[in-house]
Scaffold this active site. Structure first.
Site, mmCIF file in Angstrom:
data_model
loop_
_atom_site.group_PDB
_atom_site.id
_atom_site.type_symbol
_atom_site.label_atom_id
_atom_site.label_comp_id
_atom_site.label_asym_id
_atom_site.label_seq_id
_atom_site.Cartn_x
_atom_site.Cartn_y
_atom_site.Cartn_z
ATOM 1 N N MET A 34 33.032 34.220 43.238
ATOM 2 C CA MET A 34 31.686 34.496 42.721
ATOM 3 C C MET A 34 31.413 33.572 41.528
ATOM 4 O O MET A 34 30.554 33.869 40.694
ATOM 5 C CB MET A 34 31.569 35.972 42.328
ATOM 6 C CG MET A 34 31.771 36.894 43.536
ATOM 7 S SD MET A 34 31.003 38.506 43.380
ATOM 8 C CE MET A 34 31.874 39.186 42.005
ATOM 9 N N GLY A 75 42.827 31.433 37.058
ATOM 10 C CA GLY A 75 43.234 32.223 38.228
ATOM 11 C C GLY A 75 42.654 31.633 39.500
ATOM 12 O O GLY A 75 43.357 31.469 40.509
ATOM 13 N N HIS A 76 41.353 31.290 39.455
ATOM 14 C CA HIS A 76 40.732 30.671 40.642
ATOM 15 C C HIS A 76 41.385 29.314 40.943
ATOM 16 O O HIS A 76 41.597 28.965 42.104
ATOM 17 C CB HIS A 76 39.236 30.425 40.401
ATOM 18 C CG HIS A 76 38.432 31.677 40.216
ATOM 19 N ND1 HIS A 76 37.929 32.062 39.002
ATOM 20 C CD2 HIS A 76 38.041 32.617 41.098
ATOM 21 C CE1 HIS A 76 37.254 33.184 39.150
ATOM 22 N NE2 HIS A 76 37.306 33.551 40.396
ATOM 23 N N ARG A 96 35.515 39.208 33.894
ATOM 24 C CA ARG A 96 35.012 40.328 33.074
ATOM 25 C C ARG A 96 35.698 40.410 31.714
ATOM 26 O O ARG A 96 35.230 41.151 30.848
ATOM 27 C CB ARG A 96 35.153 41.641 33.844
ATOM 28 C CG ARG A 96 34.180 41.693 35.028
ATOM 29 C CD ARG A 96 34.093 43.040 35.687
ATOM 30 N NE ARG A 96 32.963 43.100 36.598
ATOM 31 C CZ ARG A 96 33.041 43.065 37.932
ATOM 32 N NH1 ARG A 96 34.215 42.965 38.518
ATOM 33 N NH2 ARG A 96 31.955 43.132 38.669
HETATM 34 O O1 PAF Z 1 36.959 38.537 44.479
HETATM 35 C C1 PAF Z 1 35.795 38.084 44.464
HETATM 36 O O2 PAF Z 1 35.434 37.210 43.664
HETATM 37 C C2 PAF Z 1 34.791 38.644 45.457
HETATM 38 O O3 PAF Z 1 34.996 39.990 45.690
HETATM 39 C C3 PAF Z 1 34.733 37.852 46.767
HETATM 40 C C4 PAF Z 1 36.051 37.931 47.529
HETATM 41 C C5 PAF Z 1 34.404 36.390 46.487
HETATM 42 C C6 PAF Z 1 33.644 38.425 47.678
HETATM 43 O O4 PAF Z 1 32.391 38.351 47.090
#
Ligand code: PAF
Length: 282
Positions: free
Chosen positions: A30, A36-37, A189
């Site tokens: 999102m 982390g990403h 968050r």
């Molecule tokens: O973990 C997230 O960021 C969301 O829940 C996802 C998997 C992208 C789905 O909108």
């Protein structure tokens, strides 16, 4: 690295890569990307020749009183960051691309049992929103591999189950939780925390780790460990949603002989709802 918004542009690129024999990994996000990403994207790169990162703040997974409007949208910064790492394409769909018939006519994919308790109980509809949008992204991108963070343990389990149960030919991979030096799991968050709250937040991981050590040393009084831990967090100022010891495989209540456990916590600190977990293999 390309940024595309439509299915047509995406397909053009994917078709070219598939003709070259490349496998495609998808990392759904999102946005508001953090380390982390990035670690998920690196894991994706280890498992496929091409990495697609999707950025879509999905309205259907937010409850009415949740932070959909506030959720940090940082597309320019995210794009700049992704250009410096190993992503090949960013897919930033519009709401019409994801929900072509509108939200009222949107098909829902629902995973029972796994999503009913824990976060599913306090966030009704949340997991239906997640599995449904992930199913849509799977349909649009048709990846060979998809990568999700272990921090959202219940989410990755639900998605894994959905893929298996629906025979989706996609390998689901989970990436380890990335933490700050003091143990706090990275999350978009965390930026809702003020300085005092940020100083308290590592107690979540500390408590999980203590209970994990206890389980490793033979403690099996699960209910007592849960209550003591929730009380300790509440005394420190957390509004605890749950502190739970469950079977790692399906989140059911474990018996004493269960040797694959997961300890999960969700708690609010100020405006931030934080979740974390650790897996304990006895
Ligand atoms: O973990 C997230 O960021 C969301 O829940 C996802 C998997 C992208 C789905 O909108």
């Amino acid at each position: 690295m390309k940024v595309v918004n439509t299915k047509e542009e995406l397909n053009e690129q994917l078709t070219e890569w598939r003709h070259e024999g490349d496998h495609i990994a998808l990392v759904p996000t999102m946005g508001n990307l953090h380390a982390g990403h990035i670690s998920l994207i690196e894991l994706a790169r280890e498992n496929a020749e091409r990495v697609v990162v999707s950025i879509f703040v999905n309205p259907t997974q937010f409850g009415e009183d949740e932070d959909f409007e506030q959720y940090p949208r940082t597309l320019e910064k995210d794009t700049r960051r992704l250009k410096t790492i190993s992503a090949d394409l960013i897919f930033v769909p519009s709401i019409e691309t994801i929900y072509p018939f509108g939200l009222e006519y949107a098909t829902t994919v629902s995973v029972p049992r796994i999503t009913e308790n824990l976060c599913g109980k306090s966030r009704p509809g949340h997991f239906d929103g997640v599995t449904s949008v992930v199913a849509r992204l799977f349909g649009i991108v048709r990846p060979d591999v998809a990568v999700f963070g272990q921090k959202d343990y219940q989410q990755q389990l639900a998605i894994r189950h959905m893929a298996l149960d629906l025979n989706l030919p996609i390998k689901i991979i989970s990436g380890e939780t990335v933490r700050d030096d003091d143990g706090l799991a990275l999350s978009s968050r965390n930026q809702y925390l003020d300085d005092d709250e940020r100083a308290k937040a590592p107690l979540l991981y500390e408590t999980l780790s203590e209970v994990g050590d206890g389980l490793q040393s033979g403690a099996r009084n699960f209910a007592e460990l849960e209550t003591e831990s929730a009380d300790k967090l509440a005394a420190a100022g957390f509004a605890v949603d749950y502190f739970a010891i469950r079977r790692a495989q399906n989140l059911e209540i474990p018996n004493r002989d269960c040797d694959e456990l997961v300890i999960l916590v969700a708690a609010k600190l100020g405006n931030a709802r934080l979740i974390d977990n650790i897996v304990v293999t006895i």
